[in-house]
Scaffold this motif. Structure first.
Motif, PDB file in Angstrom:
ATOM      1  N   SER A   1      32.499  19.965  36.510  1.00 36.71           N
ATOM      2  CA  SER A   1      33.316  19.989  37.706  1.00 36.71           C
ATOM      3  C   SER A   1      32.606  19.177  38.779  1.00 36.71           C
ATOM      4  CB  SER A   1      33.544  21.426  38.183  1.00 36.71           C
ATOM      5  OG  SER A   1      34.448  21.460  39.259  1.00 36.71           O
TER       6      SER A   1
ATOM      7  N   ALA B   1      33.415  27.433  36.250  1.00 37.82           N
ATOM      8  CA  ALA B   1      33.529  28.586  35.346  1.00 37.82           C
ATOM      9  C   ALA B   1      34.722  28.421  34.417  1.00 37.82           C
ATOM     10  CB  ALA B   1      33.639  29.878  36.150  1.00 37.82           C
ATOM     11  N   LEU B   2      35.863  27.942  34.947  1.00 37.58           N
ATOM     12  CA  LEU B   2      37.046  27.719  34.121  1.00 37.58           C
ATOM     13  C   LEU B   2      36.770  26.676  33.044  1.00 37.58           C
ATOM     14  CD1 LEU B   2      39.859  27.654  36.835  1.00 37.58           C
ATOM     15  CD2 LEU B   2      39.540  29.384  35.061  1.00 37.58           C
TER      16      LEU B   2
ATOM     17  N   HIS C   1      38.874  21.148  35.105  1.00 34.35           N
ATOM     18  CA  HIS C   1      39.155  22.549  34.761  1.00 34.35           C
ATOM     19  C   HIS C   1      39.161  22.780  33.248  1.00 34.35           C
ATOM     20  CE1 HIS C   1      41.795  22.502  38.659  1.00 34.35           C
ATOM     21  NE2 HIS C   1      40.523  22.246  38.881  1.00 34.35           N
TER      22      HIS C   1
ATOM     23  N   LYS D   1      33.037  27.812  46.872  1.00 26.05           N
ATOM     24  CA  LYS D   1      33.462  28.915  46.008  1.00 26.05           C
ATOM     25  C   LYS D   1      34.531  28.455  45.018  1.00 26.05           C
ATOM     26  CE  LYS D   1      32.348  32.716  49.159  1.00 26.05           C
ATOM     27  NZ  LYS D   1      32.900  33.823  49.997  1.00 26.05           N
ATOM     28  N   ARG D   2      35.428  27.580  45.472  1.00 25.74           N
ATOM     29  CA  ARG D   2      36.473  27.068  44.592  1.00 25.74           C
ATOM     30  C   ARG D   2      35.870  26.227  43.477  1.00 25.74           C
ATOM     31  NH1 ARG D   2      40.124  24.557  48.232  1.00 25.74           N
ATOM     32  NH2 ARG D   2      39.061  22.557  47.952  1.00 25.74           N
ATOM     33  N   GLU D   3      34.857  25.427  43.814  1.00 20.30           N
ATOM     34  CA  GLU D   3      34.228  24.583  42.801  1.00 20.30           C
ATOM     35  C   GLU D   3      33.428  25.404  41.792  1.00 20.30           C
ATOM     36  OE1 GLU D   3      34.387  21.256  42.070  1.00 20.30           O
ATOM     37  OE2 GLU D   3      36.082  21.268  43.455  1.00 20.30           O
ATOM     38  N   VAL D   4      32.814  26.479  42.246  1.00 20.77           N
ATOM     39  CA  VAL D   4      32.130  27.369  41.295  1.00 20.77           C
ATOM     40  C   VAL D   4      33.133  27.935  40.305  1.00 20.77           C
ATOM     41  CG1 VAL D   4      30.882  29.554  41.058  1.00 20.77           C
ATOM     42  CG2 VAL D   4      30.222  27.938  42.846  1.00 20.77           C
ATOM     43  N   GLU D   5      34.296  28.354  40.803  1.00 21.82           N
ATOM     44  CA  GLU D   5      35.325  28.897  39.925  1.00 21.82           C
ATOM     45  C   GLU D   5      35.854  27.831  38.973  1.00 21.82           C
ATOM     46  OE1 GLU D   5      37.807  31.370  37.959  1.00 21.82           O
ATOM     47  OE2 GLU D   5      36.173  31.872  39.338  1.00 21.82           O
ATOM     48  N   ARG D   6      35.999  26.604  39.453  1.00 23.16           N
ATOM     49  CA  ARG D   6      36.475  25.536  38.586  1.00 23.16           C
ATOM     50  C   ARG D   6      35.471  25.235  37.474  1.00 23.16           C
ATOM     51  NH1 ARG D   6      39.057  21.425  43.172  1.00 23.16           N
ATOM     52  NH2 ARG D   6      41.080  22.464  43.295  1.00 23.16           N
TER      53      ARG D   6
ATOM     54  N   LYS E   1      34.629  28.230  30.358  1.00 23.02           N
ATOM     55  CA  LYS E   1      35.349  29.220  29.552  1.00 23.02           C
ATOM     56  C   LYS E   1      36.170  28.573  28.447  1.00 23.02           C
ATOM     57  CE  LYS E   1      35.741  32.837  33.087  1.00 23.02           C
ATOM     58  NZ  LYS E   1      36.666  33.523  34.036  1.00 23.02           N
TER      59      LYS E   1
ATOM     60  N   GLY F   1      25.810  29.476  42.907  1.00 19.57           N
ATOM     61  CA  GLY F   1      26.793  29.894  41.916  1.00 19.57           C
ATOM     62  C   GLY F   1      26.821  28.976  40.716  1.00 19.57           C
TER      63      GLY F   1
END
Length: 242
Positions: free
Chosen positions: A119, A146-147, A106, A139-144, A150, A177
């Motif tokens: 990730s 992205a985090l 993350h 979806k959770r891994e895409v968000e991770r 960032k 994603g």
């Protein structure tokens, strides 16, 4: 500083597991991993180990494998794979990592003019037997991812390596994603592993101009692959802690 990458080294010192049960391409494992590493990597180099590091189920068992990795030349950056069940909370892991060994989760690392984000990734929509549970993890891994990306915003770097365990593209080479984030951040290159028995010549070599480096240990014959060379810098900043 030279930057290398390798994935799927599948060490198992606590409970030795012969990998050649999966095919003759694993003959000589794990000794070949250490031999090729010593022949290839120097003390001033950096190696990204992109997941499936140890077969251990618990951290104390995995520490035997991490200790062996720590004896090898270079600085190591670890990423979690789908078989790294031993991987605990990132704070606990960082408390026990040997010197010159870093773990990503993350967040990201900035080393001189080089940034590394990444990730684990996951199977993507359209994959064989893709389930609703896979959809949630994907979806959770895409968000991770992205985090992680960032966290590098606002930091000075010249090169950005995006590290994943799973390939970022879909099962037929299409967009996901993860590839949307590649398009957004335009990393210098992407490294990944996870696939075994795949013909690298039949896999995508780039995504919209961004080089993709497939570095599963059995495919690269256990030799860490040279990804990038940068001016030598030794100061490491973990962006989550900066």
């Amino acid at each position: 500083m030279r930057v290398f990458a390798i994935a799927d080294i599948h060490l198992s010192k606590a409970f030795p597991k012969p990998m050649n049960i999966f095919g003759p391409e694993w003959d000589g494992h794990p000794e070949a991993v250490f031999e090729e590493w010593r022949k290839t990597v120097g003390e001033d180099d950096l190696v990204i180990v992109a997941g499936d590091i140890s077969w251990a189920m618990k951290l104390p068992e995995a520490l035997l494998d991490l200790a062996d990795l720590a004896l090898l030349p270079g600085t190591k950056v670890l990423l979690r794979g789908n078989h790294d069940y031993w991987w605990p909370s990132i704070s606990r892991l960082r408390q026990v990592l040997p010197p010159r060994m870093h773990a990503l989760q993350h967040d990201s690392l900035v080393i001189g003019n080089l940034a590394i984000a990444g990730s684990r990734g996951w199977d993507t929509p359209g994959s064989y037997n893709f389930t609703p549970e896979d959809e949630k993890i994907y979806k959770r891994e895409v968000e991770r991812l992205a985090l992680s990306l960032k966290t590098i915003q606002g930091h000075d770097y010249e090169y950005l390596i995006l590290a994943m365990h799973y390939p970022p593209y879909g099962p037929t080479g299409g967009p996901t994603g993860f590839t949307e984030l590649i398009d957004q951040y335009q990393p210098t290159c992407v490294v990944y592993g996870h696939l075994h028995g795949a013909d690298p010549e039949r896999l995508p070599k780039s995504w919209n101009g961004v080089p993709l480096h497939f570095v599963s240990a059995d495919v690269v014959r256990f030799k860490p692959q040279l990804i990038l060379e940068t001016p030598h810098q030794t100061h490491v900043v973990n962006v989550a802690d900066s």
